[in-house]
Design a protein around this motif. Structure first.
Motif, PDB file in Angstrom:
ATOM      1  N   PRO A  94      20.414  -1.187   1.720  1.00 25.66           N
ATOM      2  CA  PRO A  94      19.397  -1.202   2.773  1.00 25.66           C
ATOM      3  C   PRO A  94      18.037  -0.683   2.300  1.00 25.66           C
ATOM      4  CG  PRO A  94      21.445  -0.397   3.677  1.00 25.66           C
ATOM      5  CD  PRO A  94      21.612  -0.476   2.173  1.00 25.66           C
ATOM      6  N   ALA A  95      18.039   0.318   1.433  1.00 23.46           N
ATOM      7  CA  ALA A  95      16.776   0.846   0.909  1.00 23.46           C
ATOM      8  C   ALA A  95      16.035  -0.232   0.127  1.00 23.46           C
ATOM      9  CB  ALA A  95      17.024   2.069   0.034  1.00 23.46           C
ATOM     10  N   GLU A  96      16.771  -0.983  -0.681  1.00 26.76           N
ATOM     11  CA  GLU A  96      16.148  -2.059  -1.453  1.00 26.76           C
ATOM     12  C   GLU A  96      15.609  -3.149  -0.536  1.00 26.76           C
ATOM     13  OE1 GLU A  96      14.579  -4.169  -4.459  1.00 26.76           O
ATOM     14  OE2 GLU A  96      15.356  -2.136  -4.582  1.00 26.76           O
ATOM     15  N   LEU A  97      16.396  -3.541   0.453  1.00 23.13           N
ATOM     16  CA  LEU A  97      15.943  -4.560   1.404  1.00 23.13           C
ATOM     17  C   LEU A  97      14.742  -4.058   2.219  1.00 23.13           C
ATOM     18  CD1 LEU A  97      19.395  -5.850   2.670  1.00 23.13           C
ATOM     19  CD2 LEU A  97      17.761  -7.094   1.239  1.00 23.13           C
ATOM     20  N   ARG A  99      12.401  -2.123   1.280  1.00 25.00           N
ATOM     21  CA  ARG A  99      11.172  -2.168   0.485  1.00 25.00           C
ATOM     22  C   ARG A  99      10.479  -3.521   0.595  1.00 25.00           C
ATOM     23  NH1 ARG A  99      13.515   1.896  -2.924  1.00 25.00           N
ATOM     24  NH2 ARG A  99      15.004   0.514  -3.936  1.00 25.00           N
ATOM     25  N   HIS A 100      11.239  -4.550   0.927  1.00 22.86           N
ATOM     26  CA  HIS A 100      10.696  -5.908   0.968  1.00 22.86           C
ATOM     27  C   HIS A 100      10.498  -6.461   2.373  1.00 22.86           C
ATOM     28  CE1 HIS A 100      11.350  -6.037  -3.337  1.00 22.86           C
ATOM     29  NE2 HIS A 100      12.596  -5.672  -3.135  1.00 22.86           N
ATOM     30  N   SER A 101      11.039  -5.773   3.374  1.00 24.24           N
ATOM     31  CA  SER A 101      10.986  -6.329   4.723  1.00 24.24           C
ATOM     32  C   SER A 101      10.906  -5.232   5.780  1.00 24.24           C
ATOM     33  CB  SER A 101      12.238  -7.184   4.970  1.00 24.24           C
ATOM     34  OG  SER A 101      12.373  -7.501   6.329  1.00 24.24           O
ATOM     35  N   ALA A 102       9.907  -5.348   6.634  1.00 25.72           N
ATOM     36  CA  ALA A 102       9.778  -4.399   7.747  1.00 25.72           C
ATOM     37  C   ALA A 102      10.932  -4.561   8.725  1.00 25.72           C
ATOM     38  CB  ALA A 102       8.444  -4.602   8.459  1.00 25.72           C
ATOM     39  N   VAL A 103      11.395  -5.778   8.900  1.00 26.64           N
ATOM     40  CA  VAL A 103      12.528  -6.021   9.803  1.00 26.64           C
ATOM     41  C   VAL A 103      13.775  -5.328   9.266  1.00 26.64           C
ATOM     42  CG1 VAL A 103      14.030  -7.792  10.793  1.00 26.64           C
ATOM     43  CG2 VAL A 103      11.572  -8.175  10.697  1.00 26.64           C
ATOM     44  N   ALA A 104      14.022  -5.455   7.977  1.00 24.59           N
ATOM     45  CA  ALA A 104      15.175  -4.782   7.367  1.00 24.59           C
ATOM     46  C   ALA A 104      15.053  -3.273   7.529  1.00 24.59           C
ATOM     47  CB  ALA A 104      15.293  -5.150   5.897  1.00 24.59           C
ATOM     48  N   ARG A 105      13.848  -2.755   7.400  1.00 33.53           N
ATOM     49  CA  ARG A 105      13.630  -1.319   7.559  1.00 33.53           C
ATOM     50  C   ARG A 105      13.991  -0.884   8.977  1.00 33.53           C
ATOM     51  NH1 ARG A 105       8.381  -1.003   6.886  1.00 33.53           N
ATOM     52  NH2 ARG A 105       8.652  -1.648   4.741  1.00 33.53           N
ATOM     53  N   LEU A 106      13.606  -1.675   9.970  1.00 33.72           N
ATOM     54  CA  LEU A 106      13.902  -1.341  11.365  1.00 33.72           C
ATOM     55  C   LEU A 106      15.387  -1.474  11.686  1.00 33.72           C
ATOM     56  CD1 LEU A 106      10.910  -3.096  13.154  1.00 33.72           C
ATOM     57  CD2 LEU A 106      11.307  -0.630  12.939  1.00 33.72           C
ATOM     58  N   VAL A 107      16.024  -2.499  11.160  1.00 31.75           N
ATOM     59  CA  VAL A 107      17.417  -2.773  11.500  1.00 31.75           C
ATOM     60  C   VAL A 107      18.387  -1.956  10.653  1.00 31.75           C
ATOM     61  CG1 VAL A 107      19.197  -4.572  11.554  1.00 31.75           C
ATOM     62  CG2 VAL A 107      16.882  -5.080  12.341  1.00 31.75           C
ATOM     63  N   LEU A 108      18.122  -1.833   9.353  1.00 25.47           N
ATOM     64  CA  LEU A 108      19.070  -1.204   8.443  1.00 25.47           C
ATOM     65  C   LEU A 108      18.719   0.215   8.027  1.00 25.47           C
ATOM     66  CD1 LEU A 108      19.682  -4.251   6.073  1.00 25.47           C
ATOM     67  CD2 LEU A 108      21.082  -3.502   8.010  1.00 25.47           C
ATOM     68  N   GLY A 109      17.472   0.619   8.224  1.00 23.23           N
ATOM     69  CA  GLY A 109      17.075   1.929   7.742  1.00 23.23           C
ATOM     70  C   GLY A 109      17.048   1.936   6.226  1.00 23.23           C
ATOM     71  N   SER A 110      17.034   3.148   5.659  1.00 25.84           N
ATOM     72  CA  SER A 110      16.987   3.196   4.200  1.00 25.84           C
ATOM     73  C   SER A 110      17.826   4.308   3.594  1.00 25.84           C
ATOM     74  CB  SER A 110      15.542   3.333   3.722  1.00 25.84           C
ATOM     75  OG  SER A 110      14.981   4.523   4.233  1.00 25.84           O
ATOM     76  N   THR A 111      17.940   5.442   4.264  1.00 27.37           N
ATOM     77  CA  THR A 111      18.664   6.566   3.667  1.00 27.37           C
ATOM     78  C   THR A 111      19.690   7.131   4.643  1.00 27.37           C
ATOM     79  OG1 THR A 111      16.948   8.096   4.395  1.00 27.37           O
ATOM     80  CG2 THR A 111      16.769   7.263   2.152  1.00 27.37           C
ATOM     81  N   PHE A 112      20.829   7.518   4.116  1.00 27.39           N
ATOM     82  CA  PHE A 112      21.899   8.098   4.918  1.00 27.39           C
ATOM     83  C   PHE A 112      21.477   9.478   5.420  1.00 27.39           C
ATOM     84  CE2 PHE A 112      25.652  10.769   5.364  1.00 27.39           C
ATOM     85  CZ  PHE A 112      26.423  10.007   6.224  1.00 27.39           C
ATOM     86  N   ASN A 113      21.781   9.751   6.680  1.00 34.80           N
ATOM     87  CA  ASN A 113      21.505  11.051   7.280  1.00 34.80           C
ATOM     88  C   ASN A 113      22.652  11.350   8.242  1.00 34.80           C
ATOM     89  OD1 ASN A 113      20.081  13.397   7.996  1.00 34.80           O
ATOM     90  ND2 ASN A 113      19.056  12.351   9.679  1.00 34.80           N
ATOM     91  N   ALA A 114      23.537  12.276   7.871  1.00 41.06           N
ATOM     92  CA  ALA A 114      24.746  12.553   8.646  1.00 41.06           C
ATOM     93  C   ALA A 114      24.484  12.849  10.129  1.00 41.06           C
ATOM     94  CB  ALA A 114      25.535  13.685   7.998  1.00 41.06           C
ATOM     95  N   PRO A 115      23.444  13.613  10.502  1.00 41.31           N
ATOM     96  CA  PRO A 115      23.221  13.865  11.932  1.00 41.31           C
ATOM     97  C   PRO A 115      22.980  12.602  12.760  1.00 41.31           C
ATOM     98  CG  PRO A 115      21.987  15.446  10.630  1.00 41.31           C
ATOM     99  CD  PRO A 115      22.530  14.422   9.676  1.00 41.31           C
ATOM    100  N   ASP A 116      22.553  11.528  12.105  1.00 43.68           N
ATOM    101  CA  ASP A 116      22.367  10.268  12.828  1.00 43.68           C
ATOM    102  C   ASP A 116      23.664   9.819  13.489  1.00 43.68           C
ATOM    103  OD1 ASP A 116      19.784  10.280  11.860  1.00 43.68           O
ATOM    104  OD2 ASP A 116      20.073   8.606  10.476  1.00 43.68           O
ATOM    105  N   LEU A 117      24.794  10.093  12.853  1.00 47.76           N
ATOM    106  CA  LEU A 117      26.086   9.663  13.381  1.00 47.76           C
ATOM    107  C   LEU A 117      26.320  10.236  14.780  1.00 47.76           C
ATOM    108  CD1 LEU A 117      28.164  10.122  10.113  1.00 47.76           C
ATOM    109  CD2 LEU A 117      27.230   7.983  11.032  1.00 47.76           C
TER     110      LEU A 117
END
Length: 145
Positions: A94-97, A99-117
């Motif tokens: 997701p981090a790689e995607l 970097r190339h797409s704002a949509v991917a950033r919104l949908v997939l995020g980029s970095t794991f963060n345990a509190p998000d769960l």
């Protein structure tokens, strides 16, 4: 002479149509709330509020696509999708995607963060409770929950 639809042709349920209409409205409201939250808030409040809204949006999309789904199944489905996306972030894809797409950033995020769960679970619970309350309280409740 009045004609009616043949008995073998099923008409769309008004309960399902109402559910889809409410879900579509919820999608618009949730997206607006997410954009508004980012515009007026910052830090942890904006981040974790956005996480809950993300899962709530997935919940509404599930109900929109499957109007007869129970509130519990929609909540579990939304939570599962959110958690899968979060754990996918451990792979770096997701981090790689992103970097190339704002949509991917919104949908997939980029970095794991345990509190998000946890905040995804909050969003799923809010969706499930709101859906259950709406289906029980509305005059056109069709028993789908």
């Amino acid at each position: 002479m009045t004609t009616s639809a043949p008995a073998h042709r099923a008409r769309p349920s008004t309960g399902r149509a109402r559910t889809r209409l409410v879900a579509a409205g919820a999608v618009v409201v949730i997206v607006g709330a997410g954009l508004g939250l980012r515009a007026v808030a910052a830090g942890s409040f904006a981040k974790y509020g956005g996480d809950a809204l993300y899962t709530l949006l997935i919940f509404a999309l599930i109900v929109l696509a499957l109007p007869r789904v129970t509130a519990l199944r929609a909540a579990v489905g939304a939570l599962a999708v959110s958690w899968v996306v979060e754990f996918l972030q451990l792979t770096g894809a997701p981090a790689e995607l992103s970097r190339h797409s704002a949509v991917a950033r919104l949908v997939l995020g980029s970095t794991f963060n345990a509190p998000d769960l946890f905040w995804y679970a909050v969003g799923a619970a809010v969706g499930g409770l709101a859906c259950t309350a709406a289906r029980r309280g509305g005059p056109a409740a069709d028993g789908a929950s």
